[in-house]
Motif scaffolding. Structure first.
Motif, short mmCIF file in Angstrom:
data_model
loop_
_atom_site.label_atom_id
_atom_site.label_comp_id
_atom_site.label_asym_id
_atom_site.label_seq_id
_atom_site.Cartn_x
_atom_site.Cartn_y
_atom_site.Cartn_z
N SER A 21 24.97 19.43 50.32
CA SER A 21 26.15 18.64 50.63
C SER A 21 26.59 18.80 52.09
O SER A 21 27.46 18.07 52.57
CB SER A 21 27.25 18.93 49.61
N PHE B 73 20.09 16.22 45.33
CA PHE B 73 20.82 15.43 46.33
C PHE B 73 19.86 14.43 46.97
O PHE B 73 18.64 14.60 46.92
CB PHE B 73 21.36 16.40 47.39
N CYS C 30 24.80 12.77 44.96
CA CYS C 30 24.33 13.98 44.27
C CYS C 30 23.69 13.53 42.96
O CYS C 30 23.92 14.12 41.91
CB CYS C 30 25.43 15.01 44.09
N LYS D 121 33.09 17.01 53.25
CA LYS D 121 32.29 16.38 54.31
C LYS D 121 33.19 15.91 55.44
O LYS D 121 32.79 15.92 56.61
CB LYS D 121 31.43 15.25 53.74
N ASP E 231 29.44 8.41 50.92
CA ASP E 231 29.07 9.35 49.84
C ASP E 231 29.80 8.87 48.58
O ASP E 231 30.74 9.50 48.11
CB ASP E 231 29.54 10.76 50.27
N GLN F 87 30.48 25.40 50.20
CA GLN F 87 29.85 24.08 50.11
C GLN F 87 28.34 24.25 49.98
O GLN F 87 27.72 24.95 50.80
CB GLN F 87 30.20 23.31 51.39
#
Ligand code: SAM
Length: 305
Positions: free
Chosen positions: A91, A289, A235, A116, A181, A87
């Motif tokens: 993130s 991000f 993102c 996540k 998200d 990851q």
């Protein structure tokens, strides 16, 4: 498929899944395989100094290990056994910053494929309730596999449109933390294109539609009655999906304010939203991000006057 942009390579980040192992055990395992551990990074620049089988601990996130851009763990035992999650560092920020309490009630509003969610579960030590929603059946089935491999058990997966979830349902009466998200243009993802993310062609209609969706999700999230903290992330590099969404939401929800995140983080949200974080290949050695955290302001206790 190294992530190479304007001469900058993004290091490989590996999050240790603390539901299954510890950072120390992963470091020991890798050392036995001939990797060379360099300790904890002192400054951001250290993250780009890695080559061959050298690795280090990230300077911001304790459970994150950093390797050279060339390293690939997809076939590694630790990945297949769910001990490590591949990851990007950026993130990992949303769950780390939301930092839900062990045993708490938490929503991951747009959750699939679930990196996540598994990070939230690790922080919650698999205790409490983690409600995870996604509208996409296929992505949800990938997510089930990922969560099983990661040993996550505190979650309830639902194939639902988050905008149709009733914030006043008794099921969510104790929800204090939300991670949001939502779908975005993905313009910060370096692997999707060769050029500088900010110079990409953008479809203005798509951008407008996504920003509208993101704002609806954000406004909807704030309707959960016990909500205390919410992290919003994308993102995307576009202000329309980031600072503008957050500003429009705060205009309508005066009982929430922004939390000033990680003062030592070098890249901030666009002025005046400097409480928020941005990430990029050139300044933070990650994908592009954006992260904002909203908190409910304490209601003034008028009775004491
Ligand atoms: N948080 C995920 C992770 O870290 O693995 C990535 C989420 S991705 C950026 C956005 C997700 O939102 C997609 O899986 C998409 O299917 C989902 N989505 C889009 N519209 C939605 C809606 N109305 N309700 C719930 N999920 C939605």
């Amino acid at each position: 498929n190294d992530f190479l942009l304007l001469g900058v390579e993004i290091p490989r980040y590996v999050r240790v899944n603390t539901l299954k192992t510890t950072v120390e055990d992963v470091i020991d395992y890798l050392k036995r395989e001939g990797f060379s551990y360099q300790g904890k990074a002192n400054q951001l620049g250290d993250l780009c100094s890695l080559s061959g089988k050298t690795f280090m601990n990230d300077l911001h996130l304790r459970d994150l290990l950093v390797f050279s851009a060339k390293m690939d763990f997809h076939n590694h035992y630790l990945y297949k056994a769910g001990h490590i999650i591949l990851q990007d560092k950026a993130s990992c920020l949303p769950a780390y910053l939301l930092d839900p309490p062990v045993g708490g009630h938490v929503i991951d509003a747009c959750a699939a494929p679930g990196n996540k969610t598994s990070h939230l579960a690790a922080i919650m030590k698999n205790k409490g309730k983690l409600f995870a929603f996604d509208i996409d059946t296929k992505r949800l089935s990938t997510m089930s596999t990922l969560l099983l491999r990661a040993g996550v058990t505190c979650h309830q997966l639902a194939n639902e449109d988050f905008l149709k979830v009733d914030p006043l349902s008794p099921a969510y009466k104790d929800v204090t933390h939300i991670l949001l998200d939502p779908s975005c243009t993905g313009s910060g993802m370096v692997c999707l294109h060769d050029g500088n993310p900010e110079e990409q062609e953008q479809d203005p209609e798509r951008l407008k539609a996504l920003a509208g969706f993101q704002l609806r999700c954000l406004n909807h999230s704030l309707k959960f009655p016990k909500l205390q903290h919410l992290v919003y992330s994308t993102c995307s590099v576009h202000c329309q999906e980031n600072e503008e969404v957050v500003s429009a939401c705060l205009e309508k929800n005066s009982d929430f304010r922004l939390v000033h995140l990680l003062p030592e983080w070098p890249e901030r949200g666009c002025d005046p939203l400097i409480q928020c974080l941005r990430a990029s290949t050139t300044k933070t050695f990650t994908h592009g991000f954006f992260v904002a955290m909203l908190e409910r302001q304490a209601t003034p206790n008028t009775e004491s006057f």
